[in-house]
Scaffold this motif. Structure first.
Motif, PDB file in Angstrom:
ATOM      1  N   MET A   1       1.120  -1.134  -0.097  1.00 47.67           N
ATOM      2  CA  MET A   1       0.079  -0.176  -0.197  1.00 47.67           C
ATOM      3  C   MET A   1       0.480   1.257  -0.397  1.00 47.67           C
ATOM      4  SD  MET A   1      -2.976   0.804   2.734  1.00 47.67           S
ATOM      5  CE  MET A   1      -2.264   1.820   3.656  1.00 47.67           C
ATOM      6  N   THR A   2       2.223   1.085   0.168  1.00 45.53           N
ATOM      7  CA  THR A   2       2.764   2.400  -0.005  1.00 45.53           C
ATOM      8  C   THR A   2       2.613   3.465  -1.189  1.00 45.53           C
ATOM      9  OG1 THR A   2       4.621   1.530   1.122  1.00 45.53           O
ATOM     10  CG2 THR A   2       5.175   3.126   0.128  1.00 45.53           C
ATOM     11  N   GLY A   3       2.590   4.975   0.145  1.00 41.71           N
ATOM     12  CA  GLY A   3       2.010   5.370  -1.956  1.00 41.71           C
ATOM     13  C   GLY A   3       0.383   5.585  -1.956  1.00 41.71           C
ATOM     14  N   LEU A   4      -0.371   4.913  -0.810  1.00 37.99           N
ATOM     15  CA  LEU A   4      -1.652   4.584  -2.119  1.00 37.99           C
ATOM     16  C   LEU A   4      -1.916   6.349  -1.571  1.00 37.99           C
ATOM     17  CD1 LEU A   4      -4.492   3.528  -2.276  1.00 37.99           C
ATOM     18  CD2 LEU A   4      -4.437   3.256   0.303  1.00 37.99           C
ATOM     19  N   ASP A   5      -2.579   7.030  -2.179  1.00 31.02           N
ATOM     20  CA  ASP A   5      -3.277   8.456  -2.890  1.00 31.02           C
ATOM     21  C   ASP A   5      -4.515   8.923  -1.816  1.00 31.02           C
ATOM     22  OD1 ASP A   5      -3.515  11.274  -3.354  1.00 31.02           O
ATOM     23  OD2 ASP A   5      -3.305  10.829  -5.271  1.00 31.02           O
ATOM     24  N   ILE A   6      -4.201   9.175  -0.761  1.00 33.66           N
ATOM     25  CA  ILE A   6      -5.422   9.395   0.274  1.00 33.66           C
ATOM     26  C   ILE A   6      -5.147  10.646   0.638  1.00 33.66           C
ATOM     27  CG2 ILE A   6      -6.172   8.299   2.664  1.00 33.66           C
ATOM     28  CD1 ILE A   6      -6.296   5.592   2.053  1.00 33.66           C
ATOM     29  N   GLU A   7      -6.258  10.997   0.624  1.00 28.13           N
ATOM     30  CA  GLU A   7      -6.347  12.853   1.582  1.00 28.13           C
ATOM     31  C   GLU A   7      -7.240  12.536   2.684  1.00 28.13           C
ATOM     32  OE1 GLU A   7      -7.697  16.700   0.493  1.00 28.13           O
ATOM     33  OE2 GLU A   7      -8.168  15.420  -1.128  1.00 28.13           O
ATOM     34  N   ILE A   8      -7.163  13.462   4.124  1.00 30.61           N
ATOM     35  CA  ILE A   8      -7.827  13.294   4.821  1.00 30.61           C
ATOM     36  C   ILE A   8      -8.112  14.517   4.993  1.00 30.61           C
ATOM     37  CG2 ILE A   8      -7.929  12.480   7.067  1.00 30.61           C
ATOM     38  CD1 ILE A   8      -6.177   9.764   7.066  1.00 30.61           C
ATOM     39  N   THR A   9      -9.182  15.375   5.111  1.00 32.45           N
ATOM     40  CA  THR A   9      -9.979  16.292   5.119  1.00 32.45           C
ATOM     41  C   THR A   9      -9.602  16.825   6.748  1.00 32.45           C
ATOM     42  OG1 THR A   9     -12.164  15.852   6.275  1.00 32.45           O
ATOM     43  CG2 THR A   9     -11.824  16.120   3.975  1.00 32.45           C
ATOM     44  N   PRO A  10      -9.065  17.790   7.154  1.00 28.92           N
ATOM     45  CA  PRO A  10      -8.796  18.366   8.473  1.00 28.92           C
ATOM     46  C   PRO A  10      -9.627  18.094   9.148  1.00 28.92           C
ATOM     47  CG  PRO A  10      -8.335  20.148   6.813  1.00 28.92           C
ATOM     48  CD  PRO A  10      -9.090  19.277   6.131  1.00 28.92           C
ATOM     49  N   GLU A  11     -10.873  18.125   9.513  1.00 27.46           N
ATOM     50  CA  GLU A  11     -11.713  18.220  10.249  1.00 27.46           C
ATOM     51  C   GLU A  11     -12.038  16.352  10.392  1.00 27.46           C
ATOM     52  OE1 GLU A  11     -12.308  19.233   7.233  1.00 27.46           O
ATOM     53  OE2 GLU A  11     -13.082  20.974   7.848  1.00 27.46           O
ATOM     54  N   ALA A  12     -12.392  15.516   9.451  1.00 27.80           N
ATOM     55  CA  ALA A  12     -12.044  13.901   9.690  1.00 27.80           C
ATOM     56  C   ALA A  12     -10.323  13.159  10.470  1.00 27.80           C
ATOM     57  CB  ALA A  12     -11.820  13.461   8.700  1.00 27.80           C
ATOM     58  N   ARG A  13      -9.469  14.411  10.356  1.00 22.95           N
ATOM     59  CA  ARG A  13      -8.526  13.889  10.599  1.00 22.95           C
ATOM     60  C   ARG A  13      -8.503  14.493  12.306  1.00 22.95           C
ATOM     61  NH1 ARG A  13      -4.725  16.579   7.408  1.00 22.95           N
ATOM     62  NH2 ARG A  13      -4.965  18.465   8.549  1.00 22.95           N
ATOM     63  N   ASP A  14      -8.845  15.218  12.596  1.00 25.47           N
ATOM     64  CA  ASP A  14      -8.763  16.028  13.682  1.00 25.47           C
ATOM     65  C   ASP A  14      -9.469  15.327  14.619  1.00 25.47           C
ATOM     66  OD1 ASP A  14      -7.468  17.990  13.635  1.00 25.47           O
ATOM     67  OD2 ASP A  14      -8.487  19.651  13.058  1.00 25.47           O
ATOM     68  N   TRP A  15     -11.004  14.299  13.773  1.00 28.28           N
ATOM     69  CA  TRP A  15     -12.128  13.554  14.828  1.00 28.28           C
ATOM     70  C   TRP A  15     -11.400  12.381  14.941  1.00 28.28           C
ATOM     71  CZ3 TRP A  15     -15.897  10.264  13.363  1.00 28.28           C
ATOM     72  CH2 TRP A  15     -16.148   9.291  14.165  1.00 28.28           C
ATOM     73  N   VAL A  16     -10.523  12.105  13.741  1.00 30.57           N
ATOM     74  CA  VAL A  16      -9.840  10.761  14.253  1.00 30.57           C
ATOM     75  C   VAL A  16      -8.526  11.045  15.176  1.00 30.57           C
ATOM     76  CG1 VAL A  16      -8.752   8.688  13.143  1.00 30.57           C
ATOM     77  CG2 VAL A  16     -11.047   9.810  12.349  1.00 30.57           C
ATOM     78  N   GLU A  60      -0.925  10.925   6.889  1.00 26.03           N
ATOM     79  CA  GLU A  60      -1.365  12.606   7.695  1.00 26.03           C
ATOM     80  C   GLU A  60      -1.709  12.462   9.193  1.00 26.03           C
ATOM     81  OE1 GLU A  60      -4.716  15.152   4.972  1.00 26.03           O
ATOM     82  OE2 GLU A  60      -4.054  13.728   3.657  1.00 26.03           O
ATOM     83  N   GLY A  61      -0.578  11.664   9.175  1.00 20.44           N
ATOM     84  CA  GLY A  61      -0.209  11.391  11.042  1.00 20.44           C
ATOM     85  C   GLY A  61      -1.780  10.515  11.088  1.00 20.44           C
ATOM     86  N   VAL A  78     -10.966  11.419   1.885  1.00 15.80           N
ATOM     87  CA  VAL A  78     -12.273   9.850   3.327  1.00 15.80           C
ATOM     88  C   VAL A  78     -12.056  11.976   4.047  1.00 15.80           C
ATOM     89  CG1 VAL A  78     -12.127   9.226   5.357  1.00 15.80           C
ATOM     90  CG2 VAL A  78     -10.644   8.628   4.186  1.00 15.80           C
ATOM     91  N   ARG A  79     -13.485  11.820   4.253  1.00 17.07           N
ATOM     92  CA  ARG A  79     -14.600  13.564   5.288  1.00 17.07           C
ATOM     93  C   ARG A  79     -15.141  13.112   6.329  1.00 17.07           C
ATOM     94  NH1 ARG A  79     -19.549  13.534   3.164  1.00 17.07           N
ATOM     95  NH2 ARG A  79     -20.150  12.114   0.935  1.00 17.07           N
ATOM     96  N   LEU A  80     -15.303  14.682   7.298  1.00 17.14           N
ATOM     97  CA  LEU A  80     -16.589  14.231   7.946  1.00 17.14           C
ATOM     98  C   LEU A  80     -17.584  14.157   7.799  1.00 17.14           C
ATOM     99  CD1 LEU A  80     -16.597  13.311  10.773  1.00 17.14           C
ATOM    100  CD2 LEU A  80     -15.690  15.329  11.278  1.00 17.14           C
ATOM    101  N   GLU A  81     -18.970  14.395   8.252  1.00 14.71           N
ATOM    102  CA  GLU A  81     -19.882  14.842   8.234  1.00 14.71           C
ATOM    103  C   GLU A  81     -20.242  14.293   8.847  1.00 14.71           C
ATOM    104  OE1 GLU A  81     -22.517  14.467   4.563  1.00 14.71           O
ATOM    105  OE2 GLU A  81     -20.602  15.155   3.309  1.00 14.71           O
ATOM    106  N   GLY A  82     -22.014  15.088   9.365  1.00 16.70           N
ATOM    107  CA  GLY A  82     -22.680  15.493  10.938  1.00 16.70           C
ATOM    108  C   GLY A  82     -22.882  15.956  10.819  1.00 16.70           C
ATOM    109  N   PHE A  83     -24.356  16.451  12.104  1.00 13.12           N
ATOM    110  CA  PHE A  83     -24.276  17.319  12.970  1.00 13.12           C
ATOM    111  C   PHE A  83     -24.720  17.181  14.937  1.00 13.12           C
ATOM    112  CE2 PHE A  83     -29.208  16.217  12.726  1.00 13.12           C
ATOM    113  CZ  PHE A  83     -29.434  15.872  12.227  1.00 13.12           C
ATOM    114  N   LEU A  84     -24.654  17.844  15.218  1.00 14.74           N
ATOM    115  CA  LEU A  84     -25.179  17.735  16.360  1.00 14.74           C
ATOM    116  C   LEU A  84     -25.037  16.716  17.196  1.00 14.74           C
ATOM    117  CD1 LEU A  84     -29.185  18.568  16.056  1.00 14.74           C
ATOM    118  CD2 LEU A  84     -27.787  20.156  16.605  1.00 14.74           C
ATOM    119  N   GLY A  85     -23.283  16.958  17.091  1.00 14.71           N
ATOM    120  CA  GLY A  85     -22.280  15.868  17.850  1.00 14.71           C
ATOM    121  C   GLY A  85     -22.821  14.351  17.211  1.00 14.71           C
ATOM    122  N   PHE A  86     -23.270  14.594  16.658  1.00 14.29           N
ATOM    123  CA  PHE A  86     -23.205  13.029  15.270  1.00 14.29           C
ATOM    124  C   PHE A  86     -22.677  12.831  14.491  1.00 14.29           C
ATOM    125  CE2 PHE A  86     -27.485  13.379  17.789  1.00 14.29           C
ATOM    126  CZ  PHE A  86     -27.338  12.083  17.972  1.00 14.29           C
TER     127      PHE A  86
END
Length: 108
Positions: A1-16, A60-61, A78-86
């Motif tokens: 998997m080395t070099g796999l092109d995956i972008e993790i949005t800042p919001e998703a990265r912080d949540w994970v 990305e850490g 990979v992105r994060l979605e949701g509302f009201l804590g979900f």
């Protein structure tokens, strides 16, 4: 998997990161109302129970586990979605085949 092109949005990265710093990407079967099925990509925070069926890499850490049976041929986001804590992670850019072969194809 080395070099796999995956972008993790800042919001998703912080949540994970807040949830332990790892996530897994795998296929999940969804069934339609008329008997068909499709495997769709899903991302979940955390590590797999049995990492034997996954390969992993730091992106990305974040430790990203990807199921061996996914064919990844294009960049993923990979992105994060949701509302009201979900919150949920979503995978964009990965298409997977339908569960019934031959659907939509002509035998001519």
């Amino acid at each position: 998997m080395t070099g796999l092109d995956i972008e993790i949005t800042p919001e998703a990265r912080d949540w994970v990161t807040r949830l332990g710093g790892s996530m897994m990407i795998r296929g999940s079967t969804r069934h339609g109302c008329c008997g068909g099925s499709a495997s769709v990509p899903v991302a979940d925070p955390g590590e797999p129970g049995d990492p034997a069926g996954y390969v992993s890499e730091i992106k990305e850490g974040i430790r990203v586990y990807v199921a061996d049976d996914l064919r990844i041929e294009q960049p993923l986001t990979v992105r994060l979605e949701g509302f009201l804590g979900f919150r949920r992670l979503f995978v964009d850019g990965l298409e997977m085949a339908a569960g019934k072969s031959g659907q939509g194809e002509s035998d001519v």
